[in-house]
Design a protein around this motif. Sequence first.
Motif, short mmCIF file in Angstrom:
data_model
loop_
_atom_site.label_atom_id
_atom_site.label_comp_id
_atom_site.label_asym_id
_atom_site.label_seq_id
_atom_site.Cartn_x
_atom_site.Cartn_y
_atom_site.Cartn_z
N MET A 1 0.65 -1.18 0.16
CA MET A 1 0.37 -0.20 -0.09
C MET A 1 1.00 1.00 0.11
O MET A 1 1.32 1.13 0.95
CB MET A 1 -0.68 0.20 1.39
CG MET A 1 -2.32 1.30 1.25
SD MET A 1 -2.95 1.22 2.77
CE MET A 1 -3.46 3.26 3.07
N ARG A 2 0.21 2.21 -0.99
CA ARG A 2 1.32 3.67 -0.96
C ARG A 2 0.74 4.54 -0.61
O ARG A 2 -0.68 4.85 -1.07
CB ARG A 2 1.99 3.45 -2.78
CG ARG A 2 2.87 4.09 -2.60
CD ARG A 2 3.58 4.44 -3.83
NE ARG A 2 4.64 4.46 -4.50
CZ ARG A 2 6.33 3.91 -4.27
NH1 ARG A 2 5.71 2.92 -3.43
NH2 ARG A 2 7.39 4.45 -3.77
N ILE A 3 1.30 5.82 -0.04
CA ILE A 3 1.14 6.99 0.32
C ILE A 3 2.09 7.88 -0.06
O ILE A 3 2.77 7.62 0.21
CB ILE A 3 0.65 7.02 2.16
CG1 ILE A 3 -0.01 5.74 3.27
CG2 ILE A 3 0.49 8.01 2.90
CD1 ILE A 3 -0.74 5.33 4.36
N LEU A 4 1.29 9.08 0.30
CA LEU A 4 2.07 10.04 -0.72
C LEU A 4 1.68 11.03 0.83
O LEU A 4 0.57 11.13 1.24
CB LEU A 4 1.33 11.07 -1.69
CG LEU A 4 1.52 12.25 -1.86
CD1 LEU A 4 3.33 11.96 -2.01
CD2 LEU A 4 0.85 12.91 -3.21
N ILE A 5 2.40 11.66 1.41
CA ILE A 5 2.88 12.47 2.75
C ILE A 5 3.12 14.01 1.76
O ILE A 5 4.28 14.08 0.79
CB ILE A 5 3.51 12.21 3.49
CG1 ILE A 5 3.41 10.95 4.40
CG2 ILE A 5 3.60 13.51 4.62
CD1 ILE A 5 4.75 10.44 5.25
N VAL A 6 1.82 15.23 2.20
CA VAL A 6 2.44 16.27 1.60
C VAL A 6 1.97 16.96 3.09
O VAL A 6 1.44 17.80 3.64
CB VAL A 6 1.42 16.52 0.32
CG1 VAL A 6 1.47 18.00 -0.36
CG2 VAL A 6 1.02 15.88 -0.69
N GLU A 7 3.15 17.86 3.24
CA GLU A 7 3.68 18.29 4.42
C GLU A 7 5.17 19.20 4.41
O GLU A 7 6.56 18.80 4.07
CB GLU A 7 3.50 17.45 5.57
CG GLU A 7 4.50 18.24 6.65
CD GLU A 7 3.48 18.81 7.88
OE1 GLU A 7 3.72 20.05 7.10
OE2 GLU A 7 2.61 18.53 8.19
N ASP A 8 5.27 20.46 4.62
CA ASP A 8 6.29 21.47 4.08
C ASP A 8 7.05 21.69 5.63
O ASP A 8 8.21 22.17 5.44
CB ASP A 8 5.58 22.62 3.53
CG ASP A 8 4.43 23.45 5.48
OD1 ASP A 8 3.98 22.70 6.14
OD2 ASP A 8 4.77 24.67 5.02
N GLU A 9 6.32 20.81 6.27
CA GLU A 9 7.11 20.79 7.95
C GLU A 9 7.96 19.37 7.14
O GLU A 9 7.97 18.25 7.80
CB GLU A 9 7.02 20.74 8.95
CG GLU A 9 5.84 21.63 9.45
CD GLU A 9 5.34 21.41 10.27
OE1 GLU A 9 5.79 21.52 11.94
OE2 GLU A 9 3.26 21.93 10.64
N VAL A 10 9.19 19.70 7.04
CA VAL A 10 10.98 18.75 7.23
C VAL A 10 10.76 17.76 8.22
O VAL A 10 10.56 16.54 7.72
CB VAL A 10 11.93 19.06 6.25
CG1 VAL A 10 12.36 17.87 6.02
CG2 VAL A 10 11.40 20.09 4.96
N HIS A 11 10.87 18.03 9.81
CA HIS A 11 11.09 17.16 10.00
C HIS A 11 9.40 16.44 10.31
O HIS A 11 10.12 15.21 10.78
CB HIS A 11 11.75 18.10 11.55
CG HIS A 11 12.97 18.48 11.33
ND1 HIS A 11 13.60 17.79 11.09
CD2 HIS A 11 13.24 19.62 11.39
CE1 HIS A 11 15.00 18.59 10.84
NE2 HIS A 11 14.75 20.07 10.91
N LEU A 12 8.73 16.98 10.55
CA LEU A 12 7.59 16.17 10.63
C LEU A 12 7.33 15.44 9.77
O LEU A 12 6.87 14.35 9.68
CB LEU A 12 6.36 17.06 10.81
CG LEU A 12 4.97 16.02 11.15
CD1 LEU A 12 4.56 15.29 12.04
CD2 LEU A 12 3.50 17.73 11.20
N ALA A 13 7.53 15.63 8.70
CA ALA A 13 7.59 15.08 7.12
C ALA A 13 8.24 13.60 6.99
O ALA A 13 8.02 12.88 7.32
CB ALA A 13 7.30 15.50 5.79
N GLU A 14 9.52 13.58 7.94
CA GLU A 14 10.31 12.19 7.54
C GLU A 14 9.34 11.66 8.82
O GLU A 14 9.91 10.38 9.08
CB GLU A 14 12.20 13.02 8.41
CG GLU A 14 12.85 11.67 7.62
CD GLU A 14 12.96 11.19 6.95
OE1 GLU A 14 13.49 10.35 7.09
OE2 GLU A 14 12.40 11.17 6.12
#
Length: 226
Positions: A1-14
């Motif tokens: 299952m593939r998920i896309l994260i769109v988040e500009d807070e780099v540390h949170l996204a990671e």
Amino acid sequence: MRILIVEDEVHLAEALSQILKKNNYSVDVVHDGEDGLDYALSGIYDLLLLDIMLPGMDGISILQTVRSQNMAVPVILLTAKGEIPEKIAGLDHGADDYVAKPFSSDELLARIRAAMRRKGEVMPEDALKYGDLELNATNPKLTVRGKEIKLNPKESELLELLILRKQAVTSKEQIIEKLWGFDSEAEHNNVEVYISFLRKKLNFLGSDTRISTIRGVGYVLEEGKG
């Protein structure tokens, strides 16, 4: 299952990416709205995690565009606690759920599972079955009539894709997009290698299910072929 994260807070996204990968999801991450829309419209994702406040294009606009293309992919919005109007707008425009920051990883994972159940998908912690095959994608292993063998993550993702598509033919291009991402440099021989690995493991388990090659088109699972 593939998920896309769109988040500009780099540390949170990671951090989100690592949590999801540890739970056997394939993940792509982008940090601005315009890239997020391009990735989302590729059609390869099973779920989108969209921050509302993004540079370039906000999450609500991405959501509106996705829904205008008649894409039914589940969307969970990542919101700040005070963004009540934005939450309402997101739900009105077709979001499946929202999670207010800060949130626990357990809450996020539960909301992802709930969104996918509403869509009717089988979740990674559940056993996937086809013919005499039983795939456990959480602790990747394949079982045939009580005999089991471990799978590596890519083998598990590939078999999951073939099972979910049931008797539909899956092209090499579709496999590359789902397993490696639509901008990946993976080539057809990468797919062929993992198809070969899976065939050997099916043979080892004595399965009556086979992965058949439809020349010039792709691959399909077939039952009872020996």
